[in-house]
Design a protein around this motif. Structure first.
Motif, PDB file in Angstrom:
ATOM      1  N   TYR A 182      45.282  73.689 -26.408  1.00  0.00           N
ATOM      2  CA  TYR A 182      46.421  73.569 -25.494  1.00  0.00           C
ATOM      3  C   TYR A 182      47.478  74.620 -25.819  1.00  0.00           C
ATOM      4  CZ  TYR A 182      51.110  71.349 -24.927  1.00  0.00           C
ATOM      5  OH  TYR A 182      52.438  71.087 -24.737  1.00  0.00           O
ATOM      6  N   CYS A 197      46.498  69.663 -15.154  1.00  0.00           N
ATOM      7  CA  CYS A 197      46.664  68.823 -16.346  1.00  0.00           C
ATOM      8  C   CYS A 197      47.006  67.385 -15.966  1.00  0.00           C
ATOM      9  CB  CYS A 197      47.765  69.383 -17.246  1.00  0.00           C
ATOM     10  SG  CYS A 197      47.323  70.896 -18.129  1.00  0.00           S
ATOM     11  N   GLY A 255      42.994  73.336 -16.371  1.00  0.00           N
ATOM     12  CA  GLY A 255      44.061  72.348 -16.476  1.00  0.00           C
ATOM     13  C   GLY A 255      43.512  70.928 -16.541  1.00  0.00           C
ATOM     14  N   GLY A 275      44.405  68.820 -19.733  1.00  0.00           N
ATOM     15  CA  GLY A 275      45.109  67.567 -19.492  1.00  0.00           C
ATOM     16  C   GLY A 275      44.373  66.395 -20.121  1.00  0.00           C
ATOM     17  N   GLY A 301      53.101  67.440 -17.161  1.00  0.00           N
ATOM     18  CA  GLY A 301      52.566  68.429 -16.236  1.00  0.00           C
ATOM     19  C   GLY A 301      53.505  68.711 -15.080  1.00  0.00           C
TER      20      GLY A 301
END
Length: 517
Positions: A26, A66, A123, A127, A417
């Motif tokens: 990340y 995410c 993403g 996430g 997000g």
């Protein structure tokens, strides 16, 4: 002499190492796009200009991915287990990264669409990492070391950020901003993280709490034996089974969490406000616009980029204080201390930014305001890392029962997000129009974050998951969410344990810090 356990033999340490590397994934993405956005070949391949709003949209759409990925993989984590969900989100992140790498490779038409798809797919995976890893890690950590474990993992997040920015910077310096591989290599280099993690995936244990929640008691016993040994595993199994009885039949969904009359609404709002307040610290904007801030203080472009790298390196080392302090002094203390330091640093940056812009007219040497401005920015970065980076991700894993822990962490990722999507879109507008006055805005938003934390954020450190549930039960009985009005303010402080379980004075702070070393 007692044998020192290594990362290769201690199961809990293996989980920390795995989780740290996953969180570094990340961090890598955070540092990856900053210099890619200024690469002329990248912009030409995408068919956009450097000032085109789509430059920011490409970055920010990742955060929407995410938010969706957090929902999908938290559901998978609850339904099929923490490990299968982790496998899925790592594979998804790897696929998205590969799509980004091939966008425009040997062709030009449609390159921008492929890049958008790659950003969204990656993403989704990241996430998932952000929502599942904190839950998985906290469920396998002891009650008095959850903060240390997650803070160490987020120190790896900063390592990933440093790695990405360093690769970008080195390639930009040696290949130039017009070279195709100066932006493609940093993208594909990220594959080291998901592929490396997938290679060691089978060595990890499944969460015993998840097994117990799904009434797979034999599997839970086997997992605990694998992690803790036979004797300690049997003891922990009994405790988890007893806790599971108290939660039995309590199926909790997202609709319940957002229902003001439901018991889970209170911890859900604390989770939401934690991420909102983290965004209000302003560090998301600072991390994106680091080079431009140094330029504002009077430095040329390349030197500003090197200073940004120096800031990230300082960030990494200062994060050591996060995992030394978060279990020793508590979550509230590091959050409030971080807010106080950020308010001070942003007020100083407002002053030094203003003086730098008027230095020629005032006859002030550039270095006289630039150097203290650099120090202020370095300290602000460290204050955010120590106080607000890992702590906000830790708290949701401590305030929800097993039946809602994955959903609670997913809510945290969703708000993160959406907040970062807004920040990455608004920051160019705010920075270009407000210049150094933006720092004054951040000083005010940090004040709000600190005040809210003081009144409404309970201290969750040093308590079991079940003990933290008591705060919300007591708050309902007291008819107030103010921490000071619940059980005479007991949850404003960290419950220092007695040393070695003996009667007597609580363990001194310095001893607790020493124990973290």
């Amino acid at each position: 002499m007692e044998k020192i356990k290594s990362y290769f033999t201690d199961r809990k340490q293996q989980v920390v190492l795995f989780s740290s590397t996953a969180i570094a994934l990340y961090g890598y993405d955070q540092g990856m796009m900053s210099l890619i956005n200024t690469n002329q070949d990248y912009l030409k391949t995408m068919g956009i200009a450097e000032e085109d709003p789509q430059v920011g949209v490409i970055v920010s759409i990742y955060y929407l991915g995410c938010a969706v990925g957090a929902v999908i993989f938290s559901y998978l984590a609850d339904t099929y287990g923490r490990k299968p969900a982790l496998f899925g989100c790592l594979a998804m992140a790897s696929l998205g990264n590969l799509i980004m790498f091939v966008s425009g490779l040997g062709y030009s038409q449609g390159a921008l669409i492929v890049m958008y798809i790659g950003r969204v797919v990656m993403g989704l995976g990241v996430g998932g990492v952000d929502s599942v890893v904190p839950v998985y890690s906290s469920e396998l950590a002891s009650d008095d070391s959850r903060g240390k474990a997650l803070a160490q993992e987020f120190q790896s997040n900063i390592f990933g950020l440093n790695m990405a920015f360093a690769i970008n910077l080195a390639l930009t310096v040696h290949l130039g901003k017009t070279n195709e591989w100066a932006w493609r290599i940093p993208i594909i280099a990220m594959q080291l993280y998901p592929l490396g993690l997938l290679a060691i995936f089978e060595r990890l244990p499944e969460s015993p709490r998840w097994f117990i929640f799904h009434e797979r008691h034999d599997d839970a016993a086997a997992s605990l034996k694998y992690i803790m040994g036979e004797e300690d595993g049997k003891k922990m199994l009994g405790e988890l089974q007893e806790n599971a009885k108290q939660e039995s039949g309590k199926s909790i969904g997202y609709k319940d969490m957002f229902n003001p009359k439901h018991p889970m609404f209170h911890p859900t709002l604390i989770t939401i406000m934690g991420q909102v307040n983290q965004a209000l610290t302003g560090y998301g904007a600072v991390s994106v616009y680091g080079p431009q801030i140094f330029e504002l203080l009077g430095y040329e472009v390349q030197l500003s980029e090197f200073l940004t790298q120096g800031n990230f390196i300082s960030y990494f080392f200062l994060m050591t204080f996060a995992w030394l302090l978060v279990d020793a002094v508590g979550r509230r203390t590091v959050l409030l201390g971080g807010s106080a330091a950020l308010i001070t640093c942003f007020l100083l940056l407002t002053l030094f930014g203003g003086l730098a812009s008027e230095s020629s007219e005032l006859g002030i040497p550039r270095q006289a305001v630039a150097i203290p401005g650099i120090v202020s920015l370095f300290l602000a970065t460290g204050a955010f890392g120590i106080g607000w980076l890992a702590t906000i991700w830790l708290i949701p894993t401590e305030i929800f029962p097993t039946s809602a822990r994955a959903q609670g962490t997913a809510v945290s990722v969703i708000i993160w997000g959406l907040a970062n999507f807004a920040v990455t879109l608004l920051t160019p507008i705010l920075f270009n129009n407000l210049k150094y006055w933006l720092f004054l805005v951040f000083a005010m938003t940090n004040t709000f974050a600190g005040v809210w934390t003081y009144f409404y954020q309970p201290e969750t450190g040093g308590r079991s998951f079940e003990e933290n549930q008591e705060f919300f039960d007591e708050a309902r009985e007291a008819g107030s969410w103010r921490v000071g009005k619940v059980r005479d303010g007991e949850f404003r402080k960290l419950p220092y344990p007695k040393p070695d379980g003996e009667e007597g004075e609580t363990q001194p702070l310095l001893e607790r810090v020493r124990d973290q070393l």
